[in-house]
Enzyme design. Structure first.
Site, PDB file in Angstrom:
ATOM      1  N   ASN A  54       0.202  -1.181   0.220  1.00 27.90           N
ATOM      2  CA  ASN A  54       0.129  -0.228   0.212  1.00 27.90           C
ATOM      3  C   ASN A  54       0.767   0.812  -0.366  1.00 27.90           C
ATOM      4  OD1 ASN A  54      -1.800   2.417   0.948  1.00 27.90           O
ATOM      5  ND2 ASN A  54      -3.017   1.206   1.872  1.00 27.90           N
TER       6      ASN A  54
ATOM      7  N   GLY B 292       0.222   4.381   0.146  1.00 27.69           N
ATOM      8  CA  GLY B 292       0.033   5.236   1.036  1.00 27.69           C
ATOM      9  C   GLY B 292       0.487   4.415   2.549  1.00 27.69           C
TER      10      GLY B 292
ATOM     11  N   ASP C 281      -1.171  -3.302  10.289  1.00 25.50           N
ATOM     12  CA  ASP C 281      -2.928  -4.075   9.861  1.00 25.50           C
ATOM     13  C   ASP C 281      -3.687  -3.030  10.605  1.00 25.50           C
ATOM     14  OD1 ASP C 281      -4.310  -5.182   7.940  1.00 25.50           O
ATOM     15  OD2 ASP C 281      -5.490  -6.144   9.855  1.00 25.50           O
TER      16      ASP C 281
ATOM     17  N   HIS D 149      -3.713   7.216  14.624  1.00 25.17           N
ATOM     18  CA  HIS D 149      -3.444   5.574  14.559  1.00 25.17           C
ATOM     19  C   HIS D 149      -1.933   4.942  14.250  1.00 25.17           C
ATOM     20  CE1 HIS D 149      -4.606   5.704  10.885  1.00 25.17           C
ATOM     21  NE2 HIS D 149      -5.033   4.460  10.819  1.00 25.17           N
TER      22      HIS D 149
HETATM   23  P1  IMP Z   1      -4.774  -3.001   5.466  1.00 19.85           P
HETATM   24  O1  IMP Z   1      -3.364  -3.121   4.474  1.00 19.85           O
HETATM   25  O2  IMP Z   1      -5.355  -4.830   5.126  1.00 19.85           O
HETATM   26  O3  IMP Z   1      -4.239  -2.935   6.872  1.00 19.85           O
HETATM   27  O4  IMP Z   1      -6.036  -2.392   5.012  1.00 19.85           O
HETATM   28  C1  IMP Z   1      -6.225  -1.347   5.904  1.00 19.85           C
HETATM   29  C2  IMP Z   1      -7.039  -0.510   5.515  1.00 19.85           C
HETATM   30  O5  IMP Z   1      -7.368   0.629   5.932  1.00 19.85           O
HETATM   31  C3  IMP Z   1      -6.800   0.483   3.998  1.00 19.85           C
HETATM   32  O6  IMP Z   1      -6.668   0.004   2.691  1.00 19.85           O
HETATM   33  C4  IMP Z   1      -7.726   1.952   4.536  1.00 19.85           C
HETATM   34  O7  IMP Z   1      -8.704   1.925   3.276  1.00 19.85           O
HETATM   35  C5  IMP Z   1      -8.213   2.070   5.482  1.00 19.85           C
HETATM   36  N1  IMP Z   1      -7.023   2.270   6.523  1.00 19.85           N
HETATM   37  C6  IMP Z   1      -5.847   2.203   7.633  1.00 19.85           C
HETATM   38  N2  IMP Z   1      -5.554   3.009   7.760  1.00 19.85           N
HETATM   39  C7  IMP Z   1      -5.928   4.329   7.108  1.00 19.85           C
HETATM   40  C8  IMP Z   1      -5.385   6.083   6.903  1.00 19.85           C
HETATM   41  O8  IMP Z   1      -4.924   5.899   7.822  1.00 19.85           O
HETATM   42  N3  IMP Z   1      -6.490   6.363   6.674  1.00 19.85           N
HETATM   43  C9  IMP Z   1      -7.257   5.844   5.823  1.00 19.85           C
HETATM   44  N4  IMP Z   1      -7.525   4.897   5.811  1.00 19.85           N
HETATM   45  C10 IMP Z   1      -6.694   4.259   6.337  1.00 19.85           C
END
Ligand code: IMP
Length: 211
Positions: free
Chosen positions: A13, A15, A73, A189
């Site tokens: 990701n 971002g 996560d 967070h």
């Molecule tokens: P993971 O890769 O399964 O942890 O997905 C986390 C998802 O949660 C991201 O793709 C976002 O959609 C959302 N998310 C987590 N942290 C943020 C943040 O800081 N801003 C906006 N969305 C977030």
């Protein structure tokens, strides 16, 4: 550079990666991604909690690269949606529906549609983040952070990623996508979890017992 001085950031990701490069700046490790090491990384997130998924991603990246690995996560919990999208935030397409092909904008729209008609006072939500750090000796440590807010009526702001354009920080009256990245990181967070992760990394690099 010695591979032990590398820290693999176990994510695809962009971002998250951008935020970790700022949050872990000066931590004493060279941050690399599995992709930069030529290692494919796409683990199935089969856990039912942020902690389980962070752990499985960190362990997968550590095993695939042989390096210390850090995984995040994270997700958005909306109270009026019984905590959804939660651990499914990255693929959320509505109640009981997941779709990895949706864009961030699509997922924001899904959440806004589900909240149509819900008044401001009942739009409370929070971002949660669990960071897991896995070391080649097999140890895994986890830390967490929470960012409280509410879901706005429409997307606002150009920074951040994911649900940031609709996540209103109540004390500022701005979305986390309207905040300059450093200001989001100071409150978020991920920022809170990263502060704790820096302490673990300091202990690891000081040779603090990891077994
Ligand atoms: P993971 O890769 O399964 O942890 O997905 C986390 C998802 O949660 C991201 O793709 C976002 O959609 C959302 N998310 C987590 N942290 C943020 C943040 O800081 N801003 C906006 N969305 C977030």
């Amino acid at each position: 550079m010695d591979v032990s001085a590398r820290l693999v950031i176990a994510t695809n990701n962009p971002g998250k990666l951008r935020e970790f490069r700022e949050l872990l700046d000066g931590c004493g490790f060279e941050l690399v991604t599995p992709g930069e090491l030529g290692v494919p990384f796409d683990p199935l997130e089969t856990g039912s909690t942020f902690e389980e998924n962070a752990t499985l991603k960190a362990v997968a990246a550590m095993r695939a690269t042989g390096c210390i690995a850090l995984a995040d996560d994270s997700g958005l919990e909306v109270d009026a949606l019984d905590g959804r999208p939660g651990v499914h935030s990255a693929r959320y397409a509505g109640p009981g529906r997941l779709d990895a092909a949706l864009s961030d904008e699509d997922r924001v729209r899904v959440v806004l549609d589900e909240l149509r008609g819900v008044p401001e006072g009942r739009r409370t939500a929070r971002f949660r983040c669990v960071i897991a750090i896995a070391t080649p000796d097999g140890e895994v440590r986890t830390v967490a952070g929470v960012f409280e807010g509410r879901i706005g009526d429409a997307p606002r702001g150009e920074h951040g990623f994911g649900y940031d354009p609709v996540f209103v920080v109540p004390e500022l009256g701005m979305t986390s996508a309207e905040l300059p990245p450093a200001q989001k990181n100071a409150m978020s967070h991920r920022g809170q979890a990263a502060l704790k992760a820096r302490e673990i990394l300091r202990q690891i690099s000081d040779g603090y017992p990891t077994t």
